[in-house]
Design a protein around this motif. Sequence first.
Motif, PDB file in Angstrom:
ATOM      1  N   ALA A 131       0.793  -1.250  -0.042  1.00 25.68           N
ATOM      2  CA  ALA A 131       0.059  -0.043   0.008  1.00 25.68           C
ATOM      3  C   ALA A 131       0.793   1.311   0.051  1.00 25.68           C
ATOM      4  O   ALA A 131       0.464   2.474  -0.039  1.00 25.68           O
ATOM      5  CB  ALA A 131      -0.903   0.001   1.349  1.00 25.68           C
ATOM      6  N   ALA A 132       2.040   1.293   0.026  1.00 24.68           N
ATOM      7  CA  ALA A 132       3.216   2.312   0.073  1.00 24.68           C
ATOM      8  C   ALA A 132       2.939   3.118  -1.359  1.00 24.68           C
ATOM      9  O   ALA A 132       2.413   2.723  -2.413  1.00 24.68           O
ATOM     10  CB  ALA A 132       4.501   1.958   0.103  1.00 24.68           C
ATOM     11  N   LEU A 133       3.055   4.512  -1.075  1.00 25.59           N
ATOM     12  CA  LEU A 133       2.515   5.418  -2.148  1.00 25.59           C
ATOM     13  C   LEU A 133       3.767   5.735  -2.803  1.00 25.59           C
ATOM     14  O   LEU A 133       3.615   6.979  -3.406  1.00 25.59           O
ATOM     15  CB  LEU A 133       1.998   6.654  -1.339  1.00 25.59           C
ATOM     16  CG  LEU A 133       0.963   6.501  -0.479  1.00 25.59           C
ATOM     17  CD1 LEU A 133       0.314   7.756   0.277  1.00 25.59           C
ATOM     18  CD2 LEU A 133      -0.288   5.936  -1.146  1.00 25.59           C
ATOM     19  N   ASP A 134       4.632   4.892  -3.090  1.00 25.49           N
ATOM     20  CA  ASP A 134       5.864   5.624  -3.820  1.00 25.49           C
ATOM     21  C   ASP A 134       5.625   5.122  -5.439  1.00 25.49           C
ATOM     22  O   ASP A 134       6.384   5.542  -6.423  1.00 25.49           O
ATOM     23  CB  ASP A 134       7.290   5.007  -3.507  1.00 25.49           C
ATOM     24  CG  ASP A 134       7.143   3.359  -3.339  1.00 25.49           C
ATOM     25  OD1 ASP A 134       6.099   2.838  -3.355  1.00 25.49           O
ATOM     26  OD2 ASP A 134       8.203   2.654  -3.146  1.00 25.49           O
ATOM     27  N   PHE A 135       4.648   4.505  -5.808  1.00 29.71           N
ATOM     28  CA  PHE A 135       3.947   4.159  -6.986  1.00 29.71           C
ATOM     29  C   PHE A 135       2.661   4.767  -6.933  1.00 29.71           C
ATOM     30  O   PHE A 135       1.960   5.188  -5.853  1.00 29.71           O
ATOM     31  CB  PHE A 135       3.826   2.756  -7.162  1.00 29.71           C
ATOM     32  CG  PHE A 135       5.250   2.004  -7.445  1.00 29.71           C
ATOM     33  CD1 PHE A 135       5.450   1.345  -8.580  1.00 29.71           C
ATOM     34  CD2 PHE A 135       6.156   1.970  -6.525  1.00 29.71           C
ATOM     35  CE1 PHE A 135       6.451   0.845  -9.051  1.00 29.71           C
ATOM     36  CE2 PHE A 135       7.283   1.313  -6.661  1.00 29.71           C
ATOM     37  CZ  PHE A 135       7.446   0.922  -8.006  1.00 29.71           C
ATOM     38  N   ASP A 136       2.213   5.029  -8.120  1.00 32.04           N
ATOM     39  CA  ASP A 136       0.784   5.768  -8.334  1.00 32.04           C
ATOM     40  C   ASP A 136      -0.141   4.859  -8.846  1.00 32.04           C
ATOM     41  O   ASP A 136      -0.011   4.137  -9.776  1.00 32.04           O
ATOM     42  CB  ASP A 136       0.972   6.813  -9.557  1.00 32.04           C
ATOM     43  CG  ASP A 136      -0.505   7.565  -9.733  1.00 32.04           C
ATOM     44  OD1 ASP A 136      -1.362   7.637  -8.817  1.00 32.04           O
ATOM     45  OD2 ASP A 136      -0.897   7.962 -11.050  1.00 32.04           O
ATOM     46  N   PRO A 137      -1.211   4.480  -8.068  1.00 30.45           N
ATOM     47  CA  PRO A 137      -1.694   5.197  -6.763  1.00 30.45           C
ATOM     48  C   PRO A 137      -0.916   4.618  -5.649  1.00 30.45           C
ATOM     49  O   PRO A 137      -1.112   5.365  -4.778  1.00 30.45           O
ATOM     50  CB  PRO A 137      -3.132   4.864  -6.875  1.00 30.45           C
ATOM     51  CG  PRO A 137      -3.203   3.571  -7.542  1.00 30.45           C
ATOM     52  CD  PRO A 137      -2.429   3.389  -8.627  1.00 30.45           C
ATOM     53  N   ASN A 138      -0.473   3.306  -5.620  1.00 28.27           N
ATOM     54  CA  ASN A 138       0.292   2.649  -4.501  1.00 28.27           C
ATOM     55  C   ASN A 138       1.003   1.594  -5.424  1.00 28.27           C
ATOM     56  O   ASN A 138       0.779   1.153  -6.424  1.00 28.27           O
ATOM     57  CB  ASN A 138      -0.520   2.204  -3.374  1.00 28.27           C
ATOM     58  CG  ASN A 138      -1.771   1.331  -3.552  1.00 28.27           C
ATOM     59  OD1 ASN A 138      -1.445   0.689  -4.392  1.00 28.27           O
ATOM     60  ND2 ASN A 138      -2.658   1.486  -2.820  1.00 28.27           N
ATOM     61  N   ARG A 139       1.783   0.974  -4.616  1.00 26.75           N
ATOM     62  CA  ARG A 139       2.692  -0.296  -5.404  1.00 26.75           C
ATOM     63  C   ARG A 139       1.354  -1.273  -5.656  1.00 26.75           C
ATOM     64  O   ARG A 139       1.676  -1.799  -7.017  1.00 26.75           O
ATOM     65  CB  ARG A 139       3.546  -0.768  -4.429  1.00 26.75           C
ATOM     66  CG  ARG A 139       4.488  -0.206  -3.696  1.00 26.75           C
ATOM     67  CD  ARG A 139       5.504  -0.610  -2.784  1.00 26.75           C
ATOM     68  NE  ARG A 139       6.382   0.278  -2.413  1.00 26.75           N
ATOM     69  CZ  ARG A 139       7.393   0.182  -1.425  1.00 26.75           C
ATOM     70  NH1 ARG A 139       6.924  -1.093  -0.395  1.00 26.75           N
ATOM     71  NH2 ARG A 139       8.138   0.916  -0.847  1.00 26.75           N
ATOM     72  N   LEU A 140       0.692  -1.757  -4.999  1.00 29.45           N
ATOM     73  CA  LEU A 140      -0.247  -2.737  -5.462  1.00 29.45           C
ATOM     74  C   LEU A 140      -0.977  -2.216  -6.741  1.00 29.45           C
ATOM     75  O   LEU A 140      -1.501  -2.816  -7.809  1.00 29.45           O
ATOM     76  CB  LEU A 140      -1.576  -3.397  -4.348  1.00 29.45           C
ATOM     77  CG  LEU A 140      -2.277  -4.341  -4.662  1.00 29.45           C
ATOM     78  CD1 LEU A 140      -1.740  -5.695  -5.046  1.00 29.45           C
ATOM     79  CD2 LEU A 140      -3.184  -4.683  -3.619  1.00 29.45           C
ATOM     80  N   GLY A 141      -1.782  -0.975  -6.825  1.00 23.44           N
ATOM     81  CA  GLY A 141      -2.597  -0.532  -7.827  1.00 23.44           C
ATOM     82  C   GLY A 141      -1.524  -0.485  -9.157  1.00 23.44           C
ATOM     83  O   GLY A 141      -2.069  -0.754 -10.097  1.00 23.44           O
TER      84      GLY A 141
ATOM     85  N   GLY B   1      14.774   4.418  -0.703  1.00 18.93           N
ATOM     86  CA  GLY B   1      14.614   5.404   0.375  1.00 18.93           C
ATOM     87  C   GLY B   1      13.259   5.163   1.155  1.00 18.93           C
ATOM     88  O   GLY B   1      12.462   4.357   0.982  1.00 18.93           O
ATOM     89  N   PRO B   2      12.820   6.106   1.949  1.00 16.35           N
ATOM     90  CA  PRO B   2      11.594   5.768   2.637  1.00 16.35           C
ATOM     91  C   PRO B   2      10.431   6.295   1.720  1.00 16.35           C
ATOM     92  O   PRO B   2      10.226   6.877   1.080  1.00 16.35           O
ATOM     93  CB  PRO B   2      11.618   6.950   3.948  1.00 16.35           C
ATOM     94  CG  PRO B   2      12.711   7.859   3.407  1.00 16.35           C
ATOM     95  CD  PRO B   2      13.686   7.049   2.428  1.00 16.35           C
ATOM     96  N   ALA B   3       9.273   5.482   2.090  1.00 16.95           N
ATOM     97  CA  ALA B   3       7.942   5.584   1.339  1.00 16.95           C
ATOM     98  C   ALA B   3       6.972   5.730   2.357  1.00 16.95           C
ATOM     99  O   ALA B   3       6.802   5.125   3.405  1.00 16.95           O
ATOM    100  CB  ALA B   3       7.868   4.601   0.244  1.00 16.95           C
ATOM    101  N   ALA B   4       5.830   6.701   1.966  1.00 17.80           N
ATOM    102  CA  ALA B   4       4.742   6.882   2.950  1.00 17.80           C
ATOM    103  C   ALA B   4       3.918   5.535   2.967  1.00 17.80           C
ATOM    104  O   ALA B   4       3.571   5.100   1.702  1.00 17.80           O
ATOM    105  CB  ALA B   4       3.883   8.088   2.411  1.00 17.80           C
ATOM    106  N   LEU B   5       3.619   5.151   3.952  1.00 19.32           N
ATOM    107  CA  LEU B   5       2.728   3.842   4.281  1.00 19.32           C
ATOM    108  C   LEU B   5       1.465   4.135   5.212  1.00 19.32           C
ATOM    109  O   LEU B   5       1.506   4.109   6.170  1.00 19.32           O
ATOM    110  CB  LEU B   5       3.441   2.640   4.573  1.00 19.32           C
ATOM    111  CG  LEU B   5       2.721   1.269   4.904  1.00 19.32           C
ATOM    112  CD1 LEU B   5       2.262   0.850   3.565  1.00 19.32           C
ATOM    113  CD2 LEU B   5       3.808   0.394   5.702  1.00 19.32           C
ATOM    114  N   PRO B   6       0.407   4.239   4.455  1.00 18.59           N
ATOM    115  CA  PRO B   6      -1.072   4.595   5.097  1.00 18.59           C
ATOM    116  C   PRO B   6      -1.487   3.116   5.660  1.00 18.59           C
ATOM    117  O   PRO B   6      -1.385   2.241   5.065  1.00 18.59           O
ATOM    118  CB  PRO B   6      -1.875   5.013   4.279  1.00 18.59           C
ATOM    119  CG  PRO B   6      -1.487   4.283   2.823  1.00 18.59           C
ATOM    120  CD  PRO B   6       0.008   4.304   2.928  1.00 18.59           C
TER     121      PRO B   6
END
Length: 331
Positions: free
Chosen positions: A105-115, A235-240
């Motif tokens: 679910a990390a947001l370093d990809f659009d919309p997130n890695r899974l998406g 590097g660090p990635a935002a994870l909601p």
Amino acid sequence: MTTLHFASPWLLLLLLVPLGLALWPFFNRTRRQPAALQYSDLRLAAQLGPSLRERGRVILPVLRLIGLALLIIALARPQAGSAREIITGEGIDIVIVLDISGSMAALDFDPNRLGAAKRVINDFIQQRKYDRVGFVIFASEAFSQVPPTLDYKVVQRVLDETQVSWDIGLDSGTAIGLGLANGANMLRDSKADSRVIVLLTDGANNSGQVDPITAAQIAKALDIRVYTIGAARPGPAALPFPDGRVEYRDSEIDEETLRQIADITGGLYFRAEDGEGLQEIYDTINELERSQVEVRTFTRYRELAVWFILPAALILALEILLRRTIFRTIP
């Protein structure tokens, strides 16, 4: 699929003949002098009008032109063709193994890695034609979602419904070995000459009872080639989190293990750091794994001219009959 075409389409130009004959009276009306009789008193013909028989005579040239047009169409040889494909060779059996752990679910990809992974995998499936595709997901456990099939819509629908582990009540671990073993088991009985697993993860193996290297050796024994993909930006990635918290975490991809899996099975390891890079990786795999299939198309044609000749003959016969009976004229 049935198609309609004409063996001699240029003969359809002859349809201009009946069309010209139909339009000629309108162009010639102004030039032609109508027949006339002289009467000593016009009042004798004032109440006279065309009879029903005279009005009906207009049907004779219409029937003749329709019959002529049908004969011209028949002369052009209309044909109905049924295409048939003969496929020789064999497609590839492919299993997509996808990490759905919480970190996806990390947001370093659009919309997130899974998406991003779902979008690219969906495109990858659309480009297959004769290859069977299966689907496996894993987090702390692994689940075989769809066995290898040619029904791509089923695989795509299940892929679209795939969610991050904590959204469906699963523990957020990463059982790479278990996911790979499930994929290999799915291909165990495959008769295809080429068997492939494409495994995508963003972490390191920390769950499950199967070691990734052991799973890779099993895949090698089954003659399965494994392509591994590490998907995370350095590097660090935002994870909601589901409770609303957002943490910044560094990627934990075990590139060494993923590379070993690929080397053992004769595949390749790729690293994706954004959606575009992920798309390029799947495009590369798509080019590397092409089906050795030859498709030959045969079309069998059926002549349709008789369906135009018969009504044309009936219409022309009717025109002759009417001309010599009901609409007969006296010279």
